[in-house]
Design a protein around this motif. Structure first.
Motif, mmCIF file in Angstrom:
data_model
loop_
_atom_site.group_PDB
_atom_site.id
_atom_site.type_symbol
_atom_site.label_atom_id
_atom_site.label_comp_id
_atom_site.label_asym_id
_atom_site.label_seq_id
_atom_site.Cartn_x
_atom_site.Cartn_y
_atom_site.Cartn_z
ATOM 1 N N GLU A 92 -97.900 -3.932 -51.240
ATOM 2 C CA GLU A 92 -98.997 -3.775 -50.020
ATOM 3 C C GLU A 92 -98.188 -2.879 -49.071
ATOM 4 O O GLU A 92 -99.094 -2.458 -48.070
ATOM 5 C CB GLU A 92 -99.159 -5.209 -49.685
ATOM 6 C CG GLU A 92 -97.639 -5.772 -48.767
ATOM 7 C CD GLU A 92 -98.099 -7.163 -48.071
ATOM 8 O OE1 GLU A 92 -99.179 -7.374 -47.668
ATOM 9 O OE2 GLU A 92 -97.090 -7.803 -47.625
ATOM 10 N N THR A 93 -96.824 -2.502 -49.095
ATOM 11 C CA THR A 93 -96.345 -1.615 -48.179
ATOM 12 C C THR A 93 -96.213 -0.138 -48.885
ATOM 13 O O THR A 93 -95.602 0.651 -48.361
ATOM 14 C CB THR A 93 -94.837 -1.932 -47.982
ATOM 15 O OG1 THR A 93 -94.193 -2.319 -49.221
ATOM 16 C CG2 THR A 93 -94.962 -3.276 -47.309
ATOM 17 N N GLN A 142 -99.813 -15.739 -45.650
ATOM 18 C CA GLN A 142 -99.059 -15.534 -46.778
ATOM 19 C C GLN A 142 -99.239 -16.931 -47.652
ATOM 20 O O GLN A 142 -99.064 -18.024 -47.218
ATOM 21 C CB GLN A 142 -97.594 -15.691 -46.415
ATOM 22 C CG GLN A 142 -97.342 -14.177 -45.653
ATOM 23 C CD GLN A 142 -96.025 -13.512 -45.406
ATOM 24 O OE1 GLN A 142 -95.376 -14.238 -44.592
ATOM 25 N NE2 GLN A 142 -95.288 -13.287 -46.399
ATOM 26 N N GLY A 200 -98.446 -5.200 -43.912
ATOM 27 C CA GLY A 200 -99.168 -4.561 -45.081
ATOM 28 C C GLY A 200 -100.556 -3.982 -45.039
ATOM 29 O O GLY A 200 -101.104 -3.856 -43.953
ATOM 30 N N HIS A 231 -95.394 -7.742 -52.102
ATOM 31 C CA HIS A 231 -95.053 -7.192 -50.847
ATOM 32 C C HIS A 231 -94.676 -5.673 -51.069
ATOM 33 O O HIS A 231 -95.113 -4.787 -50.143
ATOM 34 C CB HIS A 231 -93.806 -8.116 -50.459
ATOM 35 C CG HIS A 231 -93.430 -7.321 -49.155
ATOM 36 N ND1 HIS A 231 -94.246 -7.264 -48.223
ATOM 37 C CD2 HIS A 231 -92.302 -6.942 -48.795
ATOM 38 C CE1 HIS A 231 -93.476 -6.722 -47.004
ATOM 39 N NE2 HIS A 231 -92.288 -6.470 -47.413
ATOM 40 N N ASN A 244 -103.473 -4.978 -45.030
ATOM 41 C CA ASN A 244 -104.630 -6.073 -45.080
ATOM 42 C C ASN A 244 -105.148 -6.416 -43.605
ATOM 43 O O ASN A 244 -105.953 -7.265 -43.550
ATOM 44 C CB ASN A 244 -103.889 -7.296 -45.616
ATOM 45 C CG ASN A 244 -102.507 -7.622 -44.871
ATOM 46 O OD1 ASN A 244 -102.359 -7.207 -43.852
ATOM 47 N ND2 ASN A 244 -101.810 -8.094 -45.763
ATOM 48 N N ALA A 290 -96.440 -10.976 -50.179
ATOM 49 C CA ALA A 290 -97.584 -10.433 -49.596
ATOM 50 C C ALA A 290 -98.014 -11.167 -48.596
ATOM 51 O O ALA A 290 -98.035 -12.338 -48.385
ATOM 52 C CB ALA A 290 -98.687 -9.788 -50.477
#
Length: 283
Positions: free
Chosen positions: A88-89, A212, A253, A85, A255, A248
């Motif tokens: 992804e940020t 998730q 994020g 996570h 995605n 994530a």
């Protein structure tokens, strides 16, 4: 044991599921599952009552399920606690737990309607393992001491409004504390039934799409460390809830997942802790 509260909002009745999954009415022992119940040895009283087969059966089929703990004094949250996570940020893994608060009155039942705020642009979801405190914790000597103060575990969806959180002064609490932003439950599961809190798979779907798919083994800071760490900075009281971070797959994020809108359906599941299903409404 698995504790739950059933009935209309504000009038829930306490229930325990026995080893066979039969619902047993806890009204002979307590008026609610709250901090006082946990602090006064309520869990052990229920365990004894189940062994003596003195709790009456109760029918919970078709009844609303409320949050499994009533009126938590505070909800403490840990941010960026999964490596995937944080990645992804585009945020480096933190050296210490990132701590923020979520208003206690955000807590609702696991299947209650979650309201999109009126000016929301970026309402998001976050599956999280929630820890419920059962005994006062202050200045714990070690992470291992956390085992003595944990009443059990539950599923939380740390619903967040990212524009409020990141674009309105950088104060996370504003993006975390909107009404209904903390579906909790369905059950409070005692540690003996939960097993290793770092051994739980967790999944979240939006409109049937898996978003998730994580595991608590991938926490940066484990449950015991979090409880010990928080006790160095604040007193944790019985009934308090700690949300331990999300893996994530969030819309925030990298995605391209869309943010939540009224009418969306969110389903949340953690091994041995049950499942939530809540529909988004408009505030």
């Amino acid at each position: 044991m698995r504790f739950l509260r059933v009935g209309p909002a504000g009038s829930e009745r306490p229930v325990v599921l026995d080893s066979d999954g039969t619902a047993r009415d806890l009204s002979p022992l307590t008026i609610d599952i709250d901090g006082a119940f946990l602090a006064e040895g309520g869990v052990e009283r229920v365990r004894a009552a189940l062994a003596e087969s003195v709790l009456p059966r109760t029918d919970i089929a078709g009844r609303r399920v409320g949050a499994p703990v009533a009126r938590p004094g505070k909800v403490v949250c840990i941010g960026l606690n999964y490596v995937d996570h944080a990645a992804e940020t585009d945020t480096p893994p933190p050296a210490e737990p990132v701590v923020f608060m979520k208003a206690a009155n955000t807590v609702v039942g696991p299947d209650d309607t979650v309201l999109v705020p009126r000016t929301s642009e970026k309402t998001d979801y976050e599956i999280e393992l929630a820890v419920v405190i059962g005994r006062t914790a202050r200045y714990l000597d070690s992470p291992e001491a956390a085992d003595d103060v944990i009443a059990g575990y539950a599923i939380a969806d740390d619903v967040s409004e990212r524009a409020f959180q990141h674009e309105r002064g950088g104060q996370w609490d504003k993006g975390k504390s909107c009404e209904t932003f903390n579906p909790l439950g369905p059950w409070l599961v005692t540690p003996d039934e939960t097993g290793d809190p770092q051994g739980l798979a967790m999944r979240l779907w939006v409109n049937g799409e898996l978003r998730q798919d994580g595991h608590t083994k991938n926490m940066i800071f484990g449950v015991r460390h979090i409880v010990w760490y928080l006790s160095q900075f604040m007193v944790l009281d019985p009934g308090d809830v700690i949300s331990t971070g999300t893996p994530a797959g969030v819309a925030f994020g990298a995605n391209d997942f869309p943010y939540l809108r009224a009418g969306d359906v969110v389903e949340v599941e953690i091994d041995r802790l049950g499942r939530q299903r809540h529909v988004l409404g408009q505030a």
